[in-house]
Scaffold this active site. Sequence first.
Site, PDB file in Angstrom:
ATOM      1  N   LEU A 139      25.715  31.765  14.266  1.00 15.36           N
ATOM      2  CA  LEU A 139      25.540  32.994  13.488  1.00 15.36           C
ATOM      3  C   LEU A 139      25.957  32.835  12.017  1.00 15.36           C
ATOM      4  CD1 LEU A 139      24.790  35.967  13.362  1.00 15.36           C
ATOM      5  CD2 LEU A 139      27.071  36.521  14.188  1.00 15.36           C
ATOM      6  N   GLU A 183      23.550  21.496  13.252  1.00 17.01           N
ATOM      7  CA  GLU A 183      24.065  22.200  14.434  1.00 17.01           C
ATOM      8  C   GLU A 183      24.036  21.246  15.631  1.00 17.01           C
ATOM      9  OE1 GLU A 183      25.548  25.140  15.547  1.00 17.01           O
ATOM     10  OE2 GLU A 183      25.424  23.982  17.414  1.00 17.01           O
ATOM     11  N   GLN A 198      23.546  37.991  20.003  1.00 16.45           N
ATOM     12  CA  GLN A 198      23.456  36.804  19.147  1.00 16.45           C
ATOM     13  C   GLN A 198      22.292  35.901  19.577  1.00 16.45           C
ATOM     14  OE1 GLN A 198      27.535  35.629  18.593  1.00 16.45           O
ATOM     15  NE2 GLN A 198      26.936  33.645  17.763  1.00 16.45           N
ATOM     16  N   TYR A 235      34.320  49.806  28.523  1.00 17.21           N
ATOM     17  CA  TYR A 235      35.593  49.175  28.915  1.00 17.21           C
ATOM     18  C   TYR A 235      35.904  49.548  30.359  1.00 17.21           C
ATOM     19  CZ  TYR A 235      36.635  47.707  24.181  1.00 17.21           C
ATOM     20  OH  TYR A 235      36.602  47.080  22.975  1.00 17.21           O
ATOM     21  N   ASP A 271      34.294  32.006  12.368  1.00 18.27           N
ATOM     22  CA  ASP A 271      35.391  31.744  13.308  1.00 18.27           C
ATOM     23  C   ASP A 271      36.215  30.527  12.899  1.00 18.27           C
ATOM     24  OD1 ASP A 271      34.473  33.903  14.741  1.00 18.27           O
ATOM     25  OD2 ASP A 271      34.368  32.851  16.669  1.00 18.27           O
TER      26      ASP A 271
HETATM   27  C1  LIG Z   1      32.236  38.212  24.689  1.00 17.69           C
HETATM   28  C2  LIG Z   1      32.150  38.242  23.191  1.00 17.69           C
HETATM   29  C3  LIG Z   1      31.596  39.343  22.574  1.00 17.69           C
HETATM   30  C4  LIG Z   1      31.534  39.399  21.173  1.00 17.69           C
HETATM   31  N1  LIG Z   1      30.982  40.493  20.587  1.00 17.69           N
HETATM   32  C5  LIG Z   1      30.894  40.557  19.238  1.00 17.69           C
HETATM   33  C6  LIG Z   1      30.256  41.667  18.606  1.00 17.69           C
HETATM   34  O1  LIG Z   1      29.790  42.598  19.271  1.00 17.69           O
HETATM   35  N2  LIG Z   1      30.165  41.672  17.243  1.00 17.69           N
HETATM   36  C7  LIG Z   1      30.659  40.633  16.489  1.00 17.69           C
HETATM   37  O2  LIG Z   1      30.545  40.683  15.256  1.00 17.69           O
HETATM   38  N3  LIG Z   1      31.262  39.567  17.060  1.00 17.69           N
HETATM   39  C8  LIG Z   1      31.386  39.499  18.408  1.00 17.69           C
HETATM   40  N4  LIG Z   1      31.934  38.394  18.997  1.00 17.69           N
HETATM   41  C9  LIG Z   1      32.430  37.300  18.146  1.00 17.69           C
HETATM   42  C10 LIG Z   1      31.304  36.393  17.661  1.00 17.69           C
HETATM   43  O3  LIG Z   1      30.594  35.903  18.774  1.00 17.69           O
HETATM   44  C11 LIG Z   1      31.855  35.232  16.840  1.00 17.69           C
HETATM   45  O4  LIG Z   1      32.722  35.715  15.845  1.00 17.69           O
HETATM   46  C12 LIG Z   1      30.708  34.463  16.172  1.00 17.69           C
HETATM   47  O5  LIG Z   1      29.894  33.849  17.149  1.00 17.69           O
HETATM   48  C13 LIG Z   1      31.240  33.376  15.257  1.00 17.69           C
HETATM   49  O6  LIG Z   1      30.161  32.664  14.726  1.00 17.69           O
HETATM   50  P1  LIG Z   1      30.391  31.263  14.015  1.00 17.69           P
HETATM   51  O7  LIG Z   1      29.039  30.826  13.579  1.00 17.69           O
HETATM   52  O8  LIG Z   1      31.498  31.361  13.031  1.00 17.69           O
HETATM   53  O9  LIG Z   1      30.968  30.328  15.160  1.00 17.69           O
HETATM   54  P2  LIG Z   1      30.253  29.816  16.476  1.00 17.69           P
HETATM   55  O10 LIG Z   1      29.325  30.826  17.014  1.00 17.69           O
HETATM   56  O11 LIG Z   1      31.331  29.304  17.361  1.00 17.69           O
HETATM   57  O12 LIG Z   1      29.360  28.601  15.985  1.00 17.69           O
HETATM   58  C14 LIG Z   1      29.891  27.385  15.537  1.00 17.69           C
HETATM   59  C15 LIG Z   1      28.804  26.354  15.698  1.00 17.69           C
HETATM   60  O13 LIG Z   1      29.205  25.136  15.078  1.00 17.69           O
HETATM   61  C16 LIG Z   1      28.683  24.066  15.836  1.00 17.69           C
HETATM   62  N5  LIG Z   1      29.484  22.879  15.513  1.00 17.69           N
HETATM   63  C17 LIG Z   1      30.819  22.699  15.688  1.00 17.69           C
HETATM   64  N6  LIG Z   1      31.201  21.504  15.230  1.00 17.69           N
HETATM   65  C18 LIG Z   1      30.075  20.895  14.753  1.00 17.69           C
HETATM   66  C19 LIG Z   1      29.820  19.622  14.154  1.00 17.69           C
HETATM   67  N7  LIG Z   1      30.813  18.753  13.919  1.00 17.69           N
HETATM   68  N8  LIG Z   1      28.546  19.307  13.814  1.00 17.69           N
HETATM   69  C20 LIG Z   1      27.531  20.198  14.028  1.00 17.69           C
HETATM   70  N9  LIG Z   1      27.723  21.423  14.588  1.00 17.69           N
HETATM   71  C21 LIG Z   1      28.986  21.755  14.940  1.00 17.69           C
HETATM   72  C22 LIG Z   1      28.818  24.519  17.268  1.00 17.69           C
HETATM   73  O14 LIG Z   1      27.910  23.840  18.105  1.00 17.69           O
HETATM   74  C23 LIG Z   1      28.529  26.012  17.161  1.00 17.69           C
HETATM   75  O15 LIG Z   1      27.195  26.335  17.456  1.00 17.69           O
HETATM   76  C24 LIG Z   1      32.020  38.314  20.396  1.00 17.69           C
HETATM   77  C25 LIG Z   1      32.565  37.203  21.026  1.00 17.69           C
HETATM   78  C26 LIG Z   1      32.624  37.151  22.404  1.00 17.69           C
HETATM   79  C27 LIG Z   1      33.208  35.938  23.064  1.00 17.69           C
END
Ligand SMILES: Cc1cc2nc3c(=O)[nH]c(=O)nc-3n(C[C@H](O)[C@H](O)[C@H](O)COP(=O)(O)OP(=O)(O)OC[C@H]3O[C@@H](n4cnc5c(N)ncnc54)[C@H](O)[C@@H]3O)c2cc1C
Length: 543
Positions: free
Chosen positions: A15, A35, A115, A218, A306
């Site tokens: 995301l 990715e 997502q 919830y 994250d």
């Molecule tokens: C059950 C649940 C419900 C949620 N509901 C919500 C919601 O309603 N609204 C909301 O805003 N948030 C929600 N969240 C939180 C949200 O899912 C996360 O904050 C969001 O996915 C973070 O995105 P990101 O891209 O920072 O990290 P991630 O989604 O963890 O993506 C990181 C990516 O980096 C890649 N990666 C890692 N290291 C490497 C590397 N060395 N080389 C290449 N690729 C790499 C991984 O494969 C991964 O795809 C929820 C979370 C959960 C668990």
Amino acid sequence: MPEIEVPVLIVGGSLVGMSTALLLAHHGVRALAVENHRGTAIHPRAAQISQRTMEIFRTVGVERIVREKSDEQFVQDGAILAVETLAGKEIQRFIANLNEGVTDVSPCRRCFISQSLLEPLLKARVQELGGELLFGTEMVSFEQDADGVTAVIRDRDTGQTKIVRAQYMVAADGARSGVRQQLGIRMAGHGTFSKSITIYFRADLEPLMRDRNMTVIYVFNPVLRGFFRIEKPFQSGFLAVNIANDLGHPVTDVSTGLSEERSLQFVRAALGRDDIPITIENVMHWDSAADMAERFQVGRVLLAGDAAHVMPPNGGFGGNTGVQDAHNLAWKLALVAKGKAGPDLLSTYEPERRPASALTVEQAYTRYVVRVAPDLPADQHQALVNDLNIEMGYIYRSSAIIPEDANDDRVHENPRESKGRPGTRAPHVWLKRDDKEISTLDLFGGNVVLLAGVDSNALCDAARSAAEEVGIEVDVHRVGEGGLTDPVADLASAYGIDRAGAVLVRPDGFVAWRLKNGENESAKQMKHVLLKLFSRSPAEFPV
Ligand SMILES: Cc1cc2nc3c(=O)[nH]c(=O)nc-3n(C[C@H](O)[C@H](O)[C@H](O)COP(=O)(O)OP(=O)(O)OC[C@H]3O[C@@H](n4cnc5c(N)ncnc54)[C@H](O)[C@@H]3O)c2cc1C
């Protein structure tokens, strides 16, 4: 010799990495996102998309498609509530309707889309704008020097490696960020308080919905605490379980040793019925934690999403906060990479995003305690802050903001009260251009914008000549010029300016500077403001 040279390398294409790639493509910057996974997200995870994120999606041309697809997947405008079981008693409604009482502040509405459905829409737009995404590709190592970052990427299928050279690298590599670890940046906060699970299942849930419009449900009963999200047509959904059995225990673990039978027991206990056939499709294990990275930037590497902050999903803030990181960062990276702004502009990312993220992490934790784990100590969480303040009312302070008042340390406010004050989101007002209704927000997102009152001719001329002299593109929008009208005469009061006043709005839609009354403004002062905003040395253009 590097095999690939790009201005910006993005590690992670989920995301936040995808949003960063999209926003950079929108600003015309070549970026490469790598990715590790072979495709976009398979797990639904984030679904609650804030108005602010929808405003960002509007800027880059995906708001409409996101809304259309969201309608296909979820009932919109549902309640966030707590029940003993889906079949049983309701305990409390936290929010009666996701968009109740917030539609006046934005041209966009909060929406619900998972997502896994959202990411392909973002991906299509990145590719349409010429951005580059490499799936099935891991960033295996990197080092930085004074001029850039050199990274090794590896194709997971062929094993082939390539060397990438970039001016800057964005680490959007998630909660376990390898980049963050290599940089030695520590996380601090509440730590992990639950080893949680999400159970994806199929079952005929329609009779249990009882025509109620529910977005997040919830579940609070003696067997478990967690939440449901249920998709249309109510034949599938997920149950997240944070606490089971050891209610009242500060750190709980429902993940270790989980069997399929135990997952079934959880779903039955949350449904409040054991006569409904259930198929468990998948189980995801994750840590519920609330922590912040101590730094968001080391040299030419910047953390986003994250990788920079983790929070429990309560409130639906995690992914949105990451999109806001990307939004804050993209225009700065674009201007620095194009040589229009000084590199110090990037040093404003951490002082702006860290306080906003810290507020959001704490508020997600508060919602976890209040909605899921009320047995946790009450003195270790903040008082509840209104969702709207968290989503849109965060306040920026940095050298890319020219403040009017002394710092009062506030980190948030109701966005209806900010009234165009520097450091706050530029308010939404409906205007007309050639009889077509547009939002003020539709004027932002590209260049810096001077949004000016009807009697601000001299000021607008000053802005145009200052911009030309320093080589910075500024879009000047004056009410009464170029078909732009303010039929309800709302602009001045919404922005706290008079007819001769103006605001200078950054490409991320935040007010950088405001002139309440423009009578005495000169091109010289305007030049000074632009140089400051773009972290350029006034010595370049002595005033
Ligand atoms: C059950 C649940 C419900 C949620 N509901 C919500 C919601 O309603 N609204 C909301 O805003 N948030 C929600 N969240 C939180 C949200 O899912 C996360 O904050 C969001 O996915 C973070 O995105 P990101 O891209 O920072 O990290 P991630 O989604 O963890 O993506 C990181 C990516 O980096 C890649 N990666 C890692 N290291 C490497 C590397 N060395 N080389 C290449 N690729 C790499 C991984 O494969 C991964 O795809 C929820 C979370 C959960 C668990």
